[in-house]
Write an enzyme that holds these catalytic residues in place. Structure first.
Site, PDB file in Angstrom:
ATOM      1  N   ARG A 167      -3.612  10.049  -1.426  1.00 45.67           N
ATOM      2  CA  ARG A 167      -3.235  10.492  -0.077  1.00 45.67           C
ATOM      3  C   ARG A 167      -1.737  10.448   0.181  1.00 45.67           C
ATOM      4  NH1 ARG A 167      -8.217   9.130  -0.054  1.00 45.67           N
ATOM      5  NH2 ARG A 167      -7.439   7.596  -1.503  1.00 45.67           N
ATOM      6  N   THR A 168      -1.153   9.291  -0.036  1.00 49.49           N
ATOM      7  CA  THR A 168       0.243   9.120   0.373  1.00 49.49           C
ATOM      8  C   THR A 168       1.152  10.057  -0.410  1.00 49.49           C
ATOM      9  OG1 THR A 168      -0.305   6.815   0.817  1.00 49.49           O
ATOM     10  CG2 THR A 168       2.035   7.391   0.798  1.00 49.49           C
ATOM     11  N   LYS A 225      11.881   0.259 -19.383  1.00 49.67           N
ATOM     12  CA  LYS A 225      12.998  -0.255 -20.194  1.00 49.67           C
ATOM     13  C   LYS A 225      13.727  -1.386 -19.488  1.00 49.67           C
ATOM     14  CE  LYS A 225      13.705   4.443 -21.933  1.00 49.67           C
ATOM     15  NZ  LYS A 225      14.599   5.596 -21.936  1.00 49.67           N
ATOM     16  N   ARG A 259       6.774   4.113  -3.624  1.00 47.43           N
ATOM     17  CA  ARG A 259       5.646   3.180  -3.608  1.00 47.43           C
ATOM     18  C   ARG A 259       5.830   2.241  -4.779  1.00 47.43           C
ATOM     19  NH1 ARG A 259      -0.710   4.115  -2.870  1.00 47.43           N
ATOM     20  NH2 ARG A 259       0.099   4.179  -0.745  1.00 47.43           N
ATOM     21  N   HIS A 300       2.953  -1.025   4.566  1.00 46.20           N
ATOM     22  CA  HIS A 300       2.712   0.404   4.339  1.00 46.20           C
ATOM     23  C   HIS A 300       2.963   1.083   5.692  1.00 46.20           C
ATOM     24  CE1 HIS A 300       1.257   4.060   2.777  1.00 46.20           C
ATOM     25  NE2 HIS A 300       0.079   3.707   2.312  1.00 46.20           N
TER      26      HIS A 300
HETATM   27  C1  NCD Z   1      -3.884   2.134   1.047  1.00 51.79           C
HETATM   28  C2  NCD Z   1      -2.744   1.493   0.274  1.00 51.79           C
HETATM   29  O1  NCD Z   1      -2.242   2.072  -0.685  1.00 51.79           O
HETATM   30  O2  NCD Z   1      -2.373   0.396   0.671  1.00 51.79           O
HETATM   31  N1  NCD Z   1      -4.112   3.471   0.668  1.00 51.79           N
HETATM   32  C3  NCD Z   1      -3.457   4.480   1.312  1.00 51.79           C
HETATM   33  O3  NCD Z   1      -2.268   4.643   1.177  1.00 51.79           O
HETATM   34  N2  NCD Z   1      -4.164   5.257   2.152  1.00 51.79           N
HETATM   35  C4  NCD Z   1      -5.120   1.323   1.083  1.00 51.79           C
HETATM   36  C5  NCD Z   1      -5.707   0.817  -0.188  1.00 51.79           C
HETATM   37  O4  NCD Z   1      -5.264   1.102  -1.297  1.00 51.79           O
HETATM   38  O5  NCD Z   1      -6.682   0.072  -0.076  1.00 51.79           O
END
Ligand code: NCD
Length: 311
Positions: free
Chosen positions: A58-59, A88, A110, A138
């Site tokens: 999703r993200t 590395k 991320r 997040h």
């Molecule tokens: C979440 C995350 O990555 O923290 N996912 C997301 O971005 N929608 C939730 C999860 O991984 O449980």
């Protein structure tokens, strides 16, 4: 025009005023435009770099699509942990310096450890967007969540919210807690096995920001008492040996859902896990289920955020 944002690192950085006067309206505007099939070129000739050190559907995809929908180009490493120079031994700071050297207009990161986005921001001219930093935060997920809540109820004040599942390692419930603290008369119910309850720093924040909270180990105690049931997945990948992933799997079944008010909503940042099955497939089409609407709102809210950091 919305005011410029430098970085998006943690949910505490946003004010209620910003949410209500800038973020909600701009996200709604983006939503309207996309649903009307309009072509936008607000970020024409701009470039966005996505560095993802942890799995994401999703993200990552919604940020890429948000950039494209605004006329920008997005370059992504979907497995930076394996395919970037992190292998590395390169530090986050050096990687950020490199991406800056290539003149991107925004960098979405991320990572798998807390504080990574702040580390990157400390050396970055380009805006850094934290797309999840380990068990830390997040913020863009919490922004799409609060947008979804506000869109549904027309308000946030006075809502009763249950956070359910793995509250110790789940970063989305942490970030959403910070945003709820900007509103009035919020009550939070924390449903988790004792070993995976919300960490102390968030409980402190609740106290300091007038959020009333109560811990529970049984979801049955709260299903008929809240406006929002926010389910989460057991974050197995973050658990230490001996921690009970299966025990974190608090499940919402048909019997429990039948007790939930018609006016309440069920949320989940997704992915839902198919082994613990915290929201079973057969409940997916219940009208109270917001889970895919939430994901869709991720596109509109991320378009708004990209505009606010780049333009
Ligand atoms: C979440 C995350 O990555 O923290 N996912 C997301 O971005 N929608 C939730 C999860 O991984 O449980």
């Amino acid at each position: 025009m919305a005011s410029k944002l430098k970085h998006i690192l943690k949910s505490q950085q946003f004010s209620r005023e910003w949410l209500e006067e800038e973020f909600f309206p701009l996200s709604s505007e983006m939503k309207k435009a996309v649903l009307a099939g309009q072509t936008l070129d607000d970020l024409k000739d701009k470039t966005v770099c996505l560095l993802f050190y942890e799995p994401s559907t999703r993200t990552r995809v919604s940020f890429q699509q948000a950039a494209l929908k605004l006329g920008a180009l997005a370059v992504a490493t979907e497995n930076a942990k394996e395919f970037s120079s992190a292998v590395k031994g390169e530090t986050m700071k050096d990687t950020t310096r490199i991406i800056n050297a290539y003149h991107f207009d925004a960098i979405v990161i991320r990572s798998d450890y807390e504080g990574a986005a702040e580390e990157a921001a400390s050396v970055s001219e380009a805006p850094i967007i934290n797309a999840g930093d380990g068990a830390g935060q997040h913020p863009t997920q919490s922004l799409l969540d609060i947008f979804t809540i506000h869109e549904h109820f027309g308000k946030v004040d006075g809502l009763r919210v249950a956070f359910v599942g793995d509250l110790k390692y789940g970063r989305t419930v942490r970030s959403l807690s910070y945003l709820l603290g900007k509103f009035k008369d919020i009550k939070v119910h924390l449903v988790a096995p004792e070993s995976l309850q919300m960490r102390e720093d968030i409980l402190e924040y609740y106290k300091e920001n007038g959020i009333e909270f109560e811990a529970h180990s049984d979801i049955a105690e709260i299903v008929d008492k809240v406006d929002v049931i926010y389910m989460t997945r057991a974050q197995k990948e973050r658990m230490n040996e001996g921690e009970d992933a299966d025990g974190a799997g608090v499940v919402l079944n048909r019997e429990l859902l039948d007790k939930v008010s018609e006016k309440s909503i069920i949320m989940h940042p997704l992915p839902r896990s198919s082994d613990i099955n915290e929201i079973p497939e057969e409940l997916t089409d219940d009208p109270r289920m917001m889970i895919f609407k939430e994901a869709e709102n991720g596109l509109f809210t991320r378009m708004a955020l990209l505009k606010m950091v780049i333009q």
